[in-house]
Write a protein that holds these residues in place. Structure first.
Motif, PDB file in Angstrom:
ATOM      1  N   SER A  41       0.833  -1.207   0.000  1.00 28.14           N
ATOM      2  CA  SER A  41       0.000   0.000   0.000  1.00 28.14           C
ATOM      3  C   SER A  41       0.863   1.252   0.000  1.00 28.14           C
ATOM      4  CB  SER A  41      -0.931   0.001   1.216  1.00 28.14           C
ATOM      5  OG  SER A  41      -0.200   0.063   2.430  1.00 28.14           O
ATOM      6  N   ASN A  42       2.011   1.183   0.667  1.00 30.41           N
ATOM      7  CA  ASN A  42       2.926   2.329   0.642  1.00 30.41           C
ATOM      8  C   ASN A  42       3.529   2.530  -0.748  1.00 30.41           C
ATOM      9  OD1 ASN A  42       3.214   3.608   3.373  1.00 30.41           O
ATOM     10  ND2 ASN A  42       3.553   1.488   3.957  1.00 30.41           N
ATOM     11  N   VAL A  43       3.824   1.431  -1.446  1.00 26.68           N
ATOM     12  CA  VAL A  43       4.322   1.533  -2.817  1.00 26.68           C
ATOM     13  C   VAL A  43       3.288   2.223  -3.706  1.00 26.68           C
ATOM     14  CG1 VAL A  43       4.912   0.189  -4.878  1.00 26.68           C
ATOM     15  CG2 VAL A  43       5.861  -0.451  -2.664  1.00 26.68           C
ATOM     16  N   VAL A  44       2.037   1.818  -3.565  1.00 26.07           N
ATOM     17  CA  VAL A  44       0.972   2.365  -4.407  1.00 26.07           C
ATOM     18  C   VAL A  44       0.757   3.844  -4.115  1.00 26.07           C
ATOM     19  CG1 VAL A  44      -1.500   2.238  -4.910  1.00 26.07           C
ATOM     20  CG2 VAL A  44      -0.154   0.137  -4.706  1.00 26.07           C
ATOM     21  N   VAL A  45       0.692   4.199  -2.850  1.00 27.98           N
ATOM     22  CA  VAL A  45       0.474   5.605  -2.495  1.00 27.98           C
ATOM     23  C   VAL A  45       1.646   6.458  -2.947  1.00 27.98           C
ATOM     24  CG1 VAL A  45       0.252   7.198  -0.559  1.00 27.98           C
ATOM     25  CG2 VAL A  45      -1.061   5.074  -0.575  1.00 27.98           C
ATOM     26  N   GLN A  46       2.847   5.940  -2.769  1.00 22.44           N
ATOM     27  CA  GLN A  46       4.048   6.675  -3.166  1.00 22.44           C
ATOM     28  C   GLN A  46       4.077   6.934  -4.663  1.00 22.44           C
ATOM     29  OE1 GLN A  46       7.931   5.668  -1.176  1.00 22.44           O
ATOM     30  NE2 GLN A  46       8.481   4.958  -3.217  1.00 22.44           N
ATOM     31  N   ALA A  47       3.544   5.986  -5.470  1.00 27.55           N
ATOM     32  CA  ALA A  47       3.535   6.151  -6.931  1.00 27.55           C
ATOM     33  C   ALA A  47       2.566   7.233  -7.377  1.00 27.55           C
ATOM     34  CB  ALA A  47       3.182   4.825  -7.592  1.00 27.55           C
ATOM     35  N   ASN A  48       1.528   7.484  -6.576  1.00 27.50           N
ATOM     36  CA  ASN A  48       0.569   8.549  -6.871  1.00 27.50           C
ATOM     37  C   ASN A  48      -0.014   8.439  -8.279  1.00 27.50           C
ATOM     38  OD1 ASN A  48      -0.922  10.826  -6.149  1.00 27.50           O
ATOM     39  ND2 ASN A  48       0.603  12.244  -6.977  1.00 27.50           N
ATOM     40  N   GLY A  49      -0.330   7.207  -8.677  1.00 32.94           N
ATOM     41  CA  GLY A  49      -0.969   7.001  -9.966  1.00 32.94           C
ATOM     42  C   GLY A  49      -0.015   6.929 -11.144  1.00 32.94           C
ATOM     43  N   GLY A  50       1.286   7.013 -10.887  1.00 33.36           N
ATOM     44  CA  GLY A  50       2.253   7.019 -11.978  1.00 33.36           C
ATOM     45  C   GLY A  50       3.056   5.731 -12.068  1.00 33.36           C
ATOM     46  N   TYR A  51       4.227   5.855 -12.665  1.00 37.07           N
ATOM     47  CA  TYR A  51       5.140   4.728 -12.877  1.00 37.07           C
ATOM     48  C   TYR A  51       5.510   4.059 -11.567  1.00 37.07           C
ATOM     49  CZ  TYR A  51       9.947   2.870 -13.168  1.00 37.07           C
ATOM     50  OH  TYR A  51      11.076   2.109 -13.045  1.00 37.07           O
ATOM     51  N   ILE A  52       5.565   2.744 -11.570  1.00 33.42           N
ATOM     52  CA  ILE A  52       6.029   1.969 -10.414  1.00 33.42           C
ATOM     53  C   ILE A  52       7.244   1.158 -10.841  1.00 33.42           C
ATOM     54  CG2 ILE A  52       5.472   0.157  -8.747  1.00 33.42           C
ATOM     55  CD1 ILE A  52       2.570   0.987  -8.909  1.00 33.42           C
ATOM     56  N   GLN A  53       8.335   1.308 -10.119  1.00 36.85           N
ATOM     57  CA  GLN A  53       9.535   0.549 -10.459  1.00 36.85           C
ATOM     58  C   GLN A  53       9.377  -0.894 -10.003  1.00 36.85           C
ATOM     59  OE1 GLN A  53      11.973   3.350  -8.141  1.00 36.85           O
ATOM     60  NE2 GLN A  53      12.866   1.580  -7.071  1.00 36.85           N
ATOM     61  N   PRO A  54      10.128  -1.831 -10.592  1.00 37.75           N
ATOM     62  CA  PRO A  54       9.889  -3.260 -10.326  1.00 37.75           C
ATOM     63  C   PRO A  54      10.377  -3.753  -8.976  1.00 37.75           C
ATOM     64  CG  PRO A  54      11.667  -2.983 -11.906  1.00 37.75           C
ATOM     65  CD  PRO A  54      11.082  -1.624 -11.698  1.00 37.75           C
ATOM     66  N   LEU A  55      11.278  -3.052  -8.346  1.00 38.77           N
ATOM     67  CA  LEU A  55      11.788  -3.479  -7.050  1.00 38.77           C
ATOM     68  C   LEU A  55      12.133  -2.276  -6.203  1.00 38.77           C
ATOM     69  CD1 LEU A  55      15.521  -4.425  -7.056  1.00 38.77           C
ATOM     70  CD2 LEU A  55      14.423  -3.691  -9.149  1.00 38.77           C
ATOM     71  N   PHE A  56      12.154  -2.509  -4.903  1.00 38.69           N
ATOM     72  CA  PHE A  56      12.486  -1.478  -3.931  1.00 38.69           C
ATOM     73  C   PHE A  56      13.386  -2.092  -2.873  1.00 38.69           C
ATOM     74  CE2 PHE A  56       8.557  -0.096  -5.781  1.00 38.69           C
ATOM     75  CZ  PHE A  56       8.567   1.295  -5.754  1.00 38.69           C
ATOM     76  N   GLY A  57      14.057  -1.237  -2.124  1.00 42.00           N
ATOM     77  CA  GLY A  57      14.727  -1.699  -0.921  1.00 42.00           C
ATOM     78  C   GLY A  57      13.687  -2.130   0.094  1.00 42.00           C
ATOM     79  N   ILE A  58      14.090  -2.924   1.059  1.00 43.83           N
ATOM     80  CA  ILE A  58      13.109  -3.472   1.993  1.00 43.83           C
ATOM     81  C   ILE A  58      12.555  -2.413   2.933  1.00 43.83           C
ATOM     82  CG2 ILE A  58      14.010  -5.809   1.848  1.00 43.83           C
ATOM     83  CD1 ILE A  58      15.467  -5.383   4.447  1.00 43.83           C
ATOM     84  N   GLY A  59      13.171  -1.242   2.965  1.00 40.54           N
ATOM     85  CA  GLY A  59      12.611  -0.117   3.709  1.00 40.54           C
ATOM     86  C   GLY A  59      11.927   0.877   2.794  1.00 40.54           C
ATOM     87  N   LEU A  60      11.535   0.432   1.574  1.00 41.22           N
ATOM     88  CA  LEU A  60      10.900   1.251   0.530  1.00 41.22           C
ATOM     89  C   LEU A  60      11.881   2.184  -0.170  1.00 41.22           C
ATOM     90  CD1 LEU A  60       7.408   2.177   2.051  1.00 41.22           C
ATOM     91  CD2 LEU A  60       7.810   0.885  -0.041  1.00 41.22           C
ATOM     92  N   GLU A  61      13.176   1.906  -0.051  1.00 35.60           N
ATOM     93  CA  GLU A  61      14.154   2.735  -0.756  1.00 35.60           C
ATOM     94  C   GLU A  61      13.962   2.615  -2.259  1.00 35.60           C
ATOM     95  OE1 GLU A  61      15.767   1.481   3.203  1.00 35.60           O
ATOM     96  OE2 GLU A  61      14.944   0.415   1.478  1.00 35.60           O
ATOM     97  N   ARG A  62      13.945   3.730  -2.947  1.00 35.67           N
ATOM     98  CA  ARG A  62      13.783   3.737  -4.401  1.00 35.67           C
ATOM     99  C   ARG A  62      15.126   3.614  -5.110  1.00 35.67           C
ATOM    100  NH1 ARG A  62       8.911   5.783  -6.385  1.00 35.67           N
ATOM    101  NH2 ARG A  62       9.995   6.539  -8.243  1.00 35.67           N
ATOM    102  N   GLU A  63      16.157   4.185  -4.519  1.00 37.67           N
ATOM    103  CA  GLU A  63      17.474   4.203  -5.145  1.00 37.67           C
ATOM    104  C   GLU A  63      18.297   3.024  -4.627  1.00 37.67           C
ATOM    105  OE1 GLU A  63      18.215   6.402  -7.506  1.00 37.67           O
ATOM    106  OE2 GLU A  63      16.238   7.313  -7.264  1.00 37.67           O
ATOM    107  N   LEU A  64      18.699   2.148  -5.557  1.00 44.60           N
ATOM    108  CA  LEU A  64      19.534   0.997  -5.214  1.00 44.60           C
ATOM    109  C   LEU A  64      20.708   0.953  -6.186  1.00 44.60           C
ATOM    110  CD1 LEU A  64      16.631  -1.604  -4.797  1.00 44.60           C
ATOM    111  CD2 LEU A  64      17.814  -0.379  -2.953  1.00 44.60           C
ATOM    112  N   PRO A  65      21.545   1.968  -6.161  1.00 41.27           N
ATOM    113  CA  PRO A  65      22.620   2.060  -7.157  1.00 41.27           C
ATOM    114  C   PRO A  65      23.519   0.835  -7.141  1.00 41.27           C
ATOM    115  CG  PRO A  65      23.020   3.562  -5.311  1.00 41.27           C
ATOM    116  CD  PRO A  65      21.629   3.040  -5.154  1.00 41.27           C
ATOM    117  N   GLU A  66      23.835   0.336  -8.321  1.00 42.33           N
ATOM    118  CA  GLU A  66      24.613  -0.892  -8.439  1.00 42.33           C
ATOM    119  C   GLU A  66      26.099  -0.573  -8.496  1.00 42.33           C
ATOM    120  OE1 GLU A  66      22.993  -4.137 -10.934  1.00 42.33           O
ATOM    121  OE2 GLU A  66      24.861  -3.957 -12.043  1.00 42.33           O
TER     122      GLU A  66
END
Length: 607
Positions: free
Chosen positions: A305-330
């Motif tokens: 539900s946090n992923v959905v609300v955070q997206a605000n109706g837009g693009y959703i990335q395929p994976l997140f950090g386990i604390g909802l981190e969006r940036e997972l630089p390789e």
């Protein structure tokens, strides 16, 4: 020479790195223990943290581990206490003397909450004779680049790092631990490694209480599973392993507990899987739901539900950090040699940047049961449906747009059949949810989109040349992911086109019982190993086609491919039968549950 004993030490070198590992954990962190009772991987303070024990990826003298060794080692036994996540390892010497090591991470209900401290508990006791043991605790911080400063108390050692300090409370001789001096084991010793905090009770009493309560928790949890009649032990072990992959604090589910175990020897296909993929998490939730274990789903829905609300109706990335981190630089950590010296070691995952349009279906599918299941403490309703509708609109917009696909191809974009399929599933399930909520107009709207998508997918993904559904619109290459058409209810399994597809996939993607993901070369060439979840998709398809004898035969092969504790990694080598890829892989453990549920004889055939 051992100065104290005046005789040579006779301890075997560490066992070579392998995936003959057990996993212990408590839904906050985990550790991997090899068959000799050596902890070779443990990230703290959580799954995606710094590996304080990293010998799995560093076979040099700098690799860190926690070993309890027996002198003159002869052989070993290892098993889980039935229906629990408590691991036992017995080590025998050539004289028949033996020790038993008990490993677990405490988890039980206390003070109106789940108690799951960042604590590893190791208990060692002599079970025959008076064997001599050696305890070697080598900690590293900052991915092996930093050694801790060690301070000593009366019954504890502190391992002080820049970002984390760990404390070992123990009733074993501290001098022997610090010097790695072998000593004769005449009684039980306890080791509690965790946060830099004093224990509220005695060391032995605390360890004993934690073990009793943890055993009780897992036995009660397993007892409530609605398991199939056949293959019960395999299903229970798979279910416990999936539960251990939950990061309960946020509800995220990790795809695996490791990074950079190659998909095939020397392939360079080394990825960090210690994050939450919406796709993998949906399949985990679906498998556990099939066993009537809905608690994990309720935890995951908090995260989703946090992923959905955070997206605000837009693009959703395929994976997140386990604390909802969006940036997972390789990044590549070149100072680590990697599993069996097969680097690179990657930390982070570039796939966070990908467009993978199947994500919208995975979101809706992951949440769908919450609208229909009356057992749940927090059933979903109109407000949650409104948010999911915004996800569905993204599915409508993107189902026929090129993406990286579910296999996360880094240099090639196409309109992947599997992505379009999951977008269809998003619309189909939204229509069904609207019907349950008695919103007839919205039900008509979503079913209308689903019907349009279905017609186009059937038309554009079919290859007359291959007489099969292809991996992309207008394509000709074959891909095992089209087997998901029956998993999500897109097509009747008896449809001649689907039957022909199964036959084509068996001919071109299978090495005996094993199935590869796809036939076209990718960024690294052609895949060499079989992808376990694809084999399980094949098993499911064969069962639905009425070929149950063949499906059961392949399933038994996959059960034999597990390690000695019943765990699977991501891939199996079709020639050697060896496990490759990150471990333990939730996708693979999901396959065990799904196949057993699909193929088992019914309970009423026996009772």
């Amino acid at each position: 020479m051992s100065a104290a004993m005046g005789t040579p030490d006779n301890f075997a070198p560490p066992a070579p790195a392998s995936l003959s590992l057990g996993v212990i954990g408590n839904c906050a962190f985990s550790a991997l223990v090899d068959a000799h009772g050596r902890i070779v991987w443990c990230c703290l303070p959580r799954f995606d943290g710094d590996p304080v024990f990293n010998a799995l990826l560093d076979g040099s003298d700098q690799g860190s581990s926690f070993a309890i060794e027996i002198e003159n080692f002869s052989h070993n036994r290892q098993w889980y206490d039935p229906n629990t996540a408590v691991l036992r390892t017995q080590l025998f010497d050539h004289s028949g003397q033996a020790v038993e090591i008990t490993d677990f991470a405490p988890r039980f209900y206390s003070r109106s909450r789940f108690f799951k401290p960042m604590t590893l508990v190791r208990r060692v006791r002599p079970i025959k004779g008076a064997p001599r043991i050696r305890v070697s605790l080598d900690l590293r911080f900052d991915w092996g680049r930093s050694q801790p400063k060690i301070t000593q108390g009366s019954n504890h050692l502190r391992y002080v790092g820049d970002a984390l300090t760990l404390r070992l409370n123990t009733d074993a001789p501290l001098s022997h631990l610090l010097s790695r001096q072998p000593f004769v084991l005449t009684r039980e010793h306890n080791f509690l490694l965790g946060a830099d905090e004093s224990l509220a009770d005695g060391i032995a009493d605390t360890a004993r209480l934690f073990e009793q309560e943890t055993l009780s928790y897992w036995r009660k949890w397993s007892q409530r599973l609605a398991i199939p009649l056949e293959w019960q032990e395999a299903v229970i072990r798979a279910a416990i392993t999936l539960k251990l992959s939950l990061f309960e604090d946020t509800g995220a589910i990790v795809a695996a507990m490791t990074t950079s175990i190659p998909e095939a020897p020397g392939s360079g296909r080394n990825w960090d899987y210690r994050y939450c993929w919406l796709r993998d998490a949906f399949f985990v939730v679906r498998a556990l739901n099939s066993l009537s274990e809905v608690g994990t789903m309720e935890d995951y829905l908090r995260w989703l539900s946090n992923v959905v609300v955070q997206a605000n109706g837009g693009y959703i990335q395929p994976l997140f950090g386990i604390g909802l981190e969006r940036e997972l630089p390789e990044a590549v950590y070149e100072h680590l040699g990697g599993y069996r010296n097969m680097g690179p070691v990657r930390v982070g995952n570039q796939a966070q940047e990908h467009f993978q349009h199947d994500v919208y279906g995975n979101v809706v599918l992951g949440a769908a049961q919450a609208f229909h299941d009356h057992r749940l403490l927090h059933r979903a309703g109109a407000a949650e449906f409104l948010r999911l509708e915004a996800v569905g609109e993204q599915a409508v917009l993107n189902y026929d747009k090129p993406d990286a696909g579910m296999w996360e191809l880094r240099t090639r974009a196409r309109v992947h059949t599997s992505s379009a399929l999951m977008c269809w599933a998003a619309c189909d399930r939204l229509g069904k949810i609207a019907t349950t909520l008695q919103q007839a107009e919205r039900a008509s709207y979503w079913h209308g989109h689903a019907n349009l998508m279905r017609d186009r997918i059937l038309r554009e993904s079919w290859s007359d040349e291959r007489q099969a559904f292809a991996e992309s619109f207008g394509g000709r290459d074959l891909d095992a992911s089209v087997l998901l058409m029956i998993e999500v209810g897109f097509i009747d399994p008896q449809d001649p086109r689907f039957v022909a597809t199964v036959d084509a996939l068996e001919k071109h993607l299978c090495d005996g019982p094993y199935m590869r993901r796809y036939e076209a070369p990718d960024d690294f060439g052609k895949p060499e190993t079989a992808f376990n979840i694809c084999t399980f998709w094949r098993i499911d398809a064969l069962a639905r086609l009425g070929r149950k004898a063949q499906a059961r035969e392949i399933f038994e092969t996959m059960l034999a491919a597990r390690n000695h504790l019943g765990l699977l990694s991501e891939d199996t080598h079709p020639v050697t039968g060896e496990m490759w890829g990150n471990f333990p892989q939730t996708y693979s453990m999901v396959g065990i549950i799904n196949a057993a549920v699909r193929l088992s004889a019914p309970w009423d055939s026996k009772i």
